[in-house]
Structures are given as structure tokens and as C-alpha cells.
Design an enzyme around this catalytic site. Structure first.
Site, PDB file in Angstrom:
ATOM      1  N   GLY A 156       0.790  -1.231   0.000  1.00  0.00           N
ATOM      2  CA  GLY A 156       0.000   0.000   0.000  1.00  0.00           C
ATOM      3  C   GLY A 156       0.820   1.278   0.000  1.00  0.00           C
ATOM      4  N   GLY A 213      20.951   4.788  -6.931  1.00  0.00           N
ATOM      5  CA  GLY A 213      20.157   3.755  -7.582  1.00  0.00           C
ATOM      6  C   GLY A 213      19.539   4.247  -8.874  1.00  0.00           C
ATOM      7  N   GLU A 251      12.732   2.513  -8.621  1.00  0.00           N
ATOM      8  CA  GLU A 251      13.634   3.535  -8.057  1.00  0.00           C
ATOM      9  C   GLU A 251      12.973   4.913  -8.090  1.00  0.00           C
ATOM     10  OE1 GLU A 251      15.931   1.985  -6.697  1.00  0.00           O
ATOM     11  OE2 GLU A 251      17.430   1.074  -7.978  1.00  0.00           O
ATOM     12  N   ASN A 257       8.768   7.640 -13.050  1.00  0.00           N
ATOM     13  CA  ASN A 257       9.172   8.849 -13.766  1.00  0.00           C
ATOM     14  C   ASN A 257       8.254  10.029 -13.475  1.00  0.00           C
ATOM     15  OD1 ASN A 257      11.333   7.431 -14.627  1.00  0.00           O
ATOM     16  ND2 ASN A 257      10.786   7.399 -16.801  1.00  0.00           N
TER      17      ASN A 257
END
Length: 381
Positions: A128, A240, A362, A365
Site C-alpha cells: 500500500g 540507484g 527507483e 518517472n
């Protein structure tokens, strides 16, 4: 940069390229089709120093720069984006322990991680709480001699195979300030793993839920101090992001090379595809966009090395741009192959599938745009 450094970097990249071409590329399609995690190949990558690329050398790290790292990950991903991306995540975990760990934590975990005899997992996302990472609900409740962790982590690369997980859990108030990072061994009692997720791509690395059911850890398992977990997680994601961007560059570069070869070999209407202006222009735009993306990734890596004030924004920009460009270039390379691009044996559709997730993980966008926009608007105040 001195001449010797330029030569050393060229030698390093050459060694990684050779490793990727011989140990990874010939097997990438088979690994993808079988969902095989090439544990033995990762161990050999550790021999090359790829288990702790920017970890200090007193614990076996390679002590390289972020600028070196993005070159390394591009080469690895040119052979197999899925395996390269896992090595990137492993390196993020190793760096977090190197940068924020106590002497005892560094000594306990990093010698095994840098050789890749042991693997790392990064546990931030929950079922969640994805983009809104500050909303994580996994709890860490103080006990007599440490903490008790309970919660579920989602989309964990290396789930079930890692020796140590950096787990973000809530020790205090709601929001970012109440989060603490913990180092949890993979065999801790109360820890279990969901079945491997069936995914569109990244089939050569396992992705599972990590389930913590009253996992007891000592106070010495806290990484970087109570309440600092969110800050640590975000600082790790800067690196990352540019590494996953570099993985997009490598995959897309490989797809572009395949397409360039193919248009010479394929004849339509009496002439090779390479003679058709529409094809020439498509290749030219793909190569240009890829070069622009590479320049952004290298700039962002330099900003991280230099600890520039706008490093986080540059990493977000590079990640957004390079992962979008990488996917588009791979997809266009598939189109240039026509129906053959859709076949597994040509290796293009795998790259398209693997690179698609780079636009999501990561930090999506869309989140990159929020980071960039906030920085711009904040600077304009």
C-alpha cells in the site's frame, strides 16, 4: 582527470565488457525463458570487484566513483539488463551499509557482500506504499533488547535469496521522520517470502514479497540511527536512479546495435533497409537520443561524486530521461526488425520487456518530475 586515470578507467570498462560478453550475454535469453537466477555468475562478478563498486576498500570494496559505476552498469546491461539491474540493487545495499553502518555492521556484512558470496535486498516499498514511501506501515516496536518488526514489503529484488535486507520500518510518528532502517538477516526467525512474482520482464532475478511476522532484531541492527531511515533510503536512491538509468543505456545500446546490423541484412522492394531514408533517420535519432541520455547520466554521476547541491535533481532528471529514451530506442529497434523483432530468439523483445520497468522502479518517472519541479519552484522563491 589524469592520463593514468583515463587509461585505468578504459581498462576497467574493457574488463567489465569482456566479462559481460562472455559470462552473461550468451546465456541471457535462456535465463529469461527459464526464470533462472545466475547465482554462480554473480559470484564471479564479485571476483571482478562488482559486489561493492563504490564501497571503501578496507572491507573488500572497489572504492570507485559514481562516474565509474555508471560505465560499469551500462556494460553489464548491454549483456543482460535484468541481471545488471540486480547487481545495481545489491550495490545500493552495500553502499548503505558502508556509508551509514557502524564499524561492527560494516565488518559483519560487507566482506561477504563485496565478494557477492552474500547478496543484499532493499525493502522500502509495501503493498500500500509505493510512490508515497513516507506512508510505509511496517512497524518496529521497541522490546527489552531491541525491536520487533511486523509488516509486508512488496516487489523485493533478491527476495528469498539475499543474506541481508535493509528494511525500512516505522519506529515513531507518521510520515518520513518516524522511519528507521534496520539490517535484518535473511534467515531471521519470523521472516518469510511470497512466491516469485510472474513479471513482464526481469525474469532472471527473483522478485517476492518479504513478510516480517514479529521478527526480533537487536538494537545493534539499526542502521544510521533511529528516525534517519527515510533520509538514508532517499540518499541511496540517488545512486540507484543513475545506475538504473545506466542499465537502460546498456540495454538500448544493445538493441540499437542489433537493429543497425539487421537493416544491412534485410532487403525489401529490391534494396536493403539501410538504403531507405526513413530507416536511416530513425537510427540517427535513436543514436542521438541515446548519446544525450548518456551525457545526462554521466553529468549526474559527476554531481553525486562532487556532492553538488543539485545532485538529487540531476539524478532525477537523468533517470527520467534515460529510462524513457532507453525504452523508446529498444521499442523502435523492435519495430525496425518487423515481425522478427517479436520473436524471442532475436533478443530484442526481451530488452523491451526488461527496460519497461525502469520507468517505474527507483521512483516512477512521474515522481522524478515532482522532485525536479519542486527543486525548480523552490529555487525560484
Amino acid at each position: 582527470m589524469s592520463m593514468s586515470t583515463i587509461e585505468e578507467r578504459a581498462a576497467l570498462v574493457g574488463a567489465v565488457r569482456q566479462f559481460a560478453r562472455t559470462e552473461m550475454a550468451p546465456h541471457a535469453l535462456d535465463w529469461d525463458a527459464a526464470g533462472h537466477f545466475p547465482r554462480d555468475v554473480l559470484y564471479r562478478a564479485g571476483d571482478l570487484g562488482l559486489g561493492g563498486v563504490y564501497v571503501r576498500d578496507d572491507v573488500g570494496g572497489s572504492a570507485l566513483s559514481r562516474a565509474d559505476a555508471v560505465l560499469i552498469f551500462e556494460e553489464l546491461a548491454a549483456a543482460d539488463p535484468a541481471v545488471a539491474a540486480y547487481i545495481s540493487i545489491h550495490n545500493m545495499v552495500a553502499w548503505m551499509i558502508d556509508a551509514y553502518g557502524s564499524a561492527a555492521q560494516r565488518e559483519q556484512w560487507l566482506p561477504g557482500l563485496t565478494t557477492m558470496a552474500e547478496l543484499g535486498g532493499y525493502c522500502l516499498t509495501e503493498p500500500g506504499a509505493g510512490s508515497d514511501a513516507a506512508a510505509i506501515a511496517t512497524s518496529a516496536i521497541r522490546s527489552d533488547d531491541g525491536y520487533v518488526l511486523t509488516g509486508v514489503k512488496q516487489f523485493i529484488s533478491g527476495g528469498g535469496v539475499a543474506s541481508v535486507y535493509v528494511v525500512m520500518a516505522r519506529t515513531g510518528e507518521p510520515g518520513a521522520r518516524g522511519i528507521t532502517a534496520f539490517l535484518v538477516p535473511g534467515d531471521a526467525p519470523g521472516m518469510s517470502f511470497g512466491p516469485p512474482e510472474k513479471k513482464m520482464g526481469w525474469n532472471a532475478q527473483p522478485t517476492t514479497q518479504v513478510i516480517l511476522d514479529e521478527v526480533r532484531v537487536p538494537a545493534s541492527a539499526v542502521l544510521g540511527g533511529e528516525g534517519n531511515g527515510f533520509r538514508i533510503a532517499m540518499s541511496a536512491l540517488n545512486g540507484g536512479r543513475i545506475n538504473i538509468a545506466a542499465c537502460s543505456l546498456g540495454g538500448a545500446r544493445s538493441a540499437l546495435e542489433k537493429a543497425t546490423r539487421y537493416v544491412h541484412e534485410r532487403f525489401t522492394f529490391g534494396e536493403p533497409l539501410a538504403e531507405k531514408q526513413a530507416v536511416v533517420f530513425a537510427l540517427a535519432d535513436m543514436a542521438t537520443d541515446l548519446r544525450a541520455a548518456r551525457a545526462m547520466v554521466r553529468d549526474a554521476a559527476g554531481a553525486l561524486d562532487d556532492r553538488a547541491d543539485d545532485a538529487a535533481m540531476q539524478c532525477a532528471m537523468a533517470k527520467r530521461f534515460a529510462t524513457d529514451v532507453g525504452f523508446r530506442v529498444a521499442n523502435d529497434a523492435l519495430q525496425l526488425h518487423g515481425g522478427y523483432g517479436y520473436l524471442h530468439d532475436y533478443g530484442i523483445e526481451k530488452i523491451v520487456r526488461d527496460l519497461r520497468v525502469h520507468q517505474i522502479l527507483e521512483g516512477t518517472n512521474e515522481i522524478m518530475r515532482i522532485i525536479i519541479g519542486r527543486e525548480l519552484l523552490g529555487a525560484g522563491k
